[in-house]
Design a protein around this motif. Sequence first.
Motif, PDB file in Angstrom:
ATOM      1  N   LYS A  60       0.830  -1.209   0.000  1.00  0.00           N
ATOM      2  CA  LYS A  60       0.000   0.000   0.000  1.00  0.00           C
ATOM      3  C   LYS A  60       0.862   1.257   0.000  1.00  0.00           C
ATOM      4  CE  LYS A  60      -3.853  -2.107   2.482  1.00  0.00           C
ATOM      5  NZ  LYS A  60      -4.588  -2.115   3.750  1.00  0.00           N
ATOM      6  N   LEU A  61       1.924   1.264   0.809  1.00  0.00           N
ATOM      7  CA  LEU A  61       2.813   2.420   0.880  1.00  0.00           C
ATOM      8  C   LEU A  61       3.512   2.664  -0.455  1.00  0.00           C
ATOM      9  CD1 LEU A  61       4.311   4.636   2.489  1.00  0.00           C
ATOM     10  CD2 LEU A  61       6.014   2.895   3.069  1.00  0.00           C
ATOM     11  N   LEU A  62       4.055   1.614  -1.056  1.00  0.00           N
ATOM     12  CA  LEU A  62       4.760   1.769  -2.323  1.00  0.00           C
ATOM     13  C   LEU A  62       3.832   2.272  -3.424  1.00  0.00           C
ATOM     14  CD1 LEU A  62       7.057  -1.383  -2.210  1.00  0.00           C
ATOM     15  CD2 LEU A  62       7.778   1.012  -2.041  1.00  0.00           C
ATOM     16  N   PRO A 170      13.743  -4.358  -7.785  1.00  0.00           N
ATOM     17  CA  PRO A 170      13.835  -5.058  -6.495  1.00  0.00           C
ATOM     18  C   PRO A 170      12.597  -4.852  -5.625  1.00  0.00           C
ATOM     19  CG  PRO A 170      15.407  -3.238  -6.594  1.00  0.00           C
ATOM     20  CD  PRO A 170      14.795  -3.358  -7.944  1.00  0.00           C
ATOM     21  N   LEU A 171      12.011  -3.669  -5.662  1.00  0.00           N
ATOM     22  CA  LEU A 171      10.796  -3.412  -4.876  1.00  0.00           C
ATOM     23  C   LEU A 171       9.648  -4.289  -5.351  1.00  0.00           C
ATOM     24  CD1 LEU A 171      10.991   0.479  -4.785  1.00  0.00           C
ATOM     25  CD2 LEU A 171      11.569  -1.092  -2.931  1.00  0.00           C
ATOM     26  N   ARG A 172       9.540  -4.422  -6.670  1.00  0.00           N
ATOM     27  CA  ARG A 172       8.461  -5.225  -7.249  1.00  0.00           C
ATOM     28  C   ARG A 172       8.623  -6.696  -6.913  1.00  0.00           C
ATOM     29  NH1 ARG A 172       8.199  -6.674 -12.856  1.00  0.00           N
ATOM     30  NH2 ARG A 172      10.239  -6.100 -12.559  1.00  0.00           N
ATOM     31  N   ARG A 173       9.843  -7.210  -7.039  1.00  0.00           N
ATOM     32  CA  ARG A 173      10.067  -8.644  -6.820  1.00  0.00           C
ATOM     33  C   ARG A 173      10.060  -9.043  -5.352  1.00  0.00           C
ATOM     34  NH1 ARG A 173      14.343 -10.177 -11.541  1.00  0.00           N
ATOM     35  NH2 ARG A 173      12.803 -10.188 -13.218  1.00  0.00           N
ATOM     36  N   VAL A 174      10.464  -8.138  -4.472  1.00  0.00           N
ATOM     37  CA  VAL A 174      10.539  -8.476  -3.051  1.00  0.00           C
ATOM     38  C   VAL A 174       9.250  -8.142  -2.311  1.00  0.00           C
ATOM     39  CG1 VAL A 174      11.736  -7.972  -0.881  1.00  0.00           C
ATOM     40  CG2 VAL A 174      13.048  -8.248  -2.992  1.00  0.00           C
ATOM     41  N   PHE A 175       8.623  -7.008  -2.637  1.00  0.00           N
ATOM     42  CA  PHE A 175       7.468  -6.549  -1.865  1.00  0.00           C
ATOM     43  C   PHE A 175       6.142  -6.581  -2.633  1.00  0.00           C
ATOM     44  CE2 PHE A 175      11.108  -4.134  -0.087  1.00  0.00           C
ATOM     45  CZ  PHE A 175      11.106  -4.691   1.179  1.00  0.00           C
ATOM     46  N   VAL A 176       6.129  -5.981  -3.815  1.00  0.00           N
ATOM     47  CA  VAL A 176       4.862  -5.740  -4.511  1.00  0.00           C
ATOM     48  C   VAL A 176       4.229  -7.026  -5.032  1.00  0.00           C
ATOM     49  CG1 VAL A 176       3.772  -4.568  -6.463  1.00  0.00           C
ATOM     50  CG2 VAL A 176       5.463  -3.360  -5.077  1.00  0.00           C
ATOM     51  N   THR A 177       4.927  -7.744  -5.905  1.00  0.00           N
ATOM     52  CA  THR A 177       4.294  -8.905  -6.532  1.00  0.00           C
ATOM     53  C   THR A 177       4.037 -10.043  -5.549  1.00  0.00           C
ATOM     54  OG1 THR A 177       5.326  -8.246  -8.613  1.00  0.00           O
ATOM     55  CG2 THR A 177       4.307 -10.409  -8.533  1.00  0.00           C
ATOM     56  N   PRO A 178       4.960 -10.369  -4.632  1.00  0.00           N
ATOM     57  CA  PRO A 178       4.607 -11.414  -3.654  1.00  0.00           C
ATOM     58  C   PRO A 178       3.359 -11.068  -2.838  1.00  0.00           C
ATOM     59  CG  PRO A 178       6.967 -11.073  -3.653  1.00  0.00           C
ATOM     60  CD  PRO A 178       6.377  -9.986  -4.507  1.00  0.00           C
TER      61      PRO A 178
END
Length: 194
Positions: A60-62, A170-178
């Motif tokens: 949500k923050l990202l 890195p943000l997408r693979r670590v936080f967003v998509t999971p």
Amino acid sequence: MRLPNTAFTERPWRVHEFIKDFEVEDVWDLDTPGGPDDLARLVRQFDSDGADFKPSPIYKLLFAIRWRLGAVLKWDGEKHGIGPGNPSLRDRLPDDLRDGPRGPDMRVVPMKSVYQTSDEWVTELVNKTVHAAMHIGWVDDGGGRYHAQMAVLVKKKGTLGKLYMLFILPLRRVFVTPSLVKTISRPWKTRTAD
């Protein structure tokens, strides 16, 4: 679970016919066990009012930061969206897909539906940085068992698009998509259990 890109590229999806200028960014397995005709039910889940959409706080923050940044830098304005300068993937569809079901636009994320078949659903988003597509494919596991697979496809727009996608990788693979994968699977499993 993240999969190799070949899990998408080696399947005979119809989307391959008209996305040759897009790059496969990621492919993910979705924990959505079902039967041969359940893709339509999963697609309806994306068309919901968002009550079941409960991603992580970091997700949500990202996204809040991204939408705010996009507003300030005018990345998401109408002139950068689908239109004469940015044609929709629908303009590339063969007649049978264009004349078939389109599927719903997503409510939670501003993605427009391109087409829907019994085993594929494609949505798109166009802004100043990218023309992105999300492909949800219904994969046959054998023995009457199926599940969904999600591929993220991107056509980067110039240097800005390349830098933006590199920065968010890195943000997408670590936080967003999971988080998105879990958010899709959770209500699916709850409804299946009911």
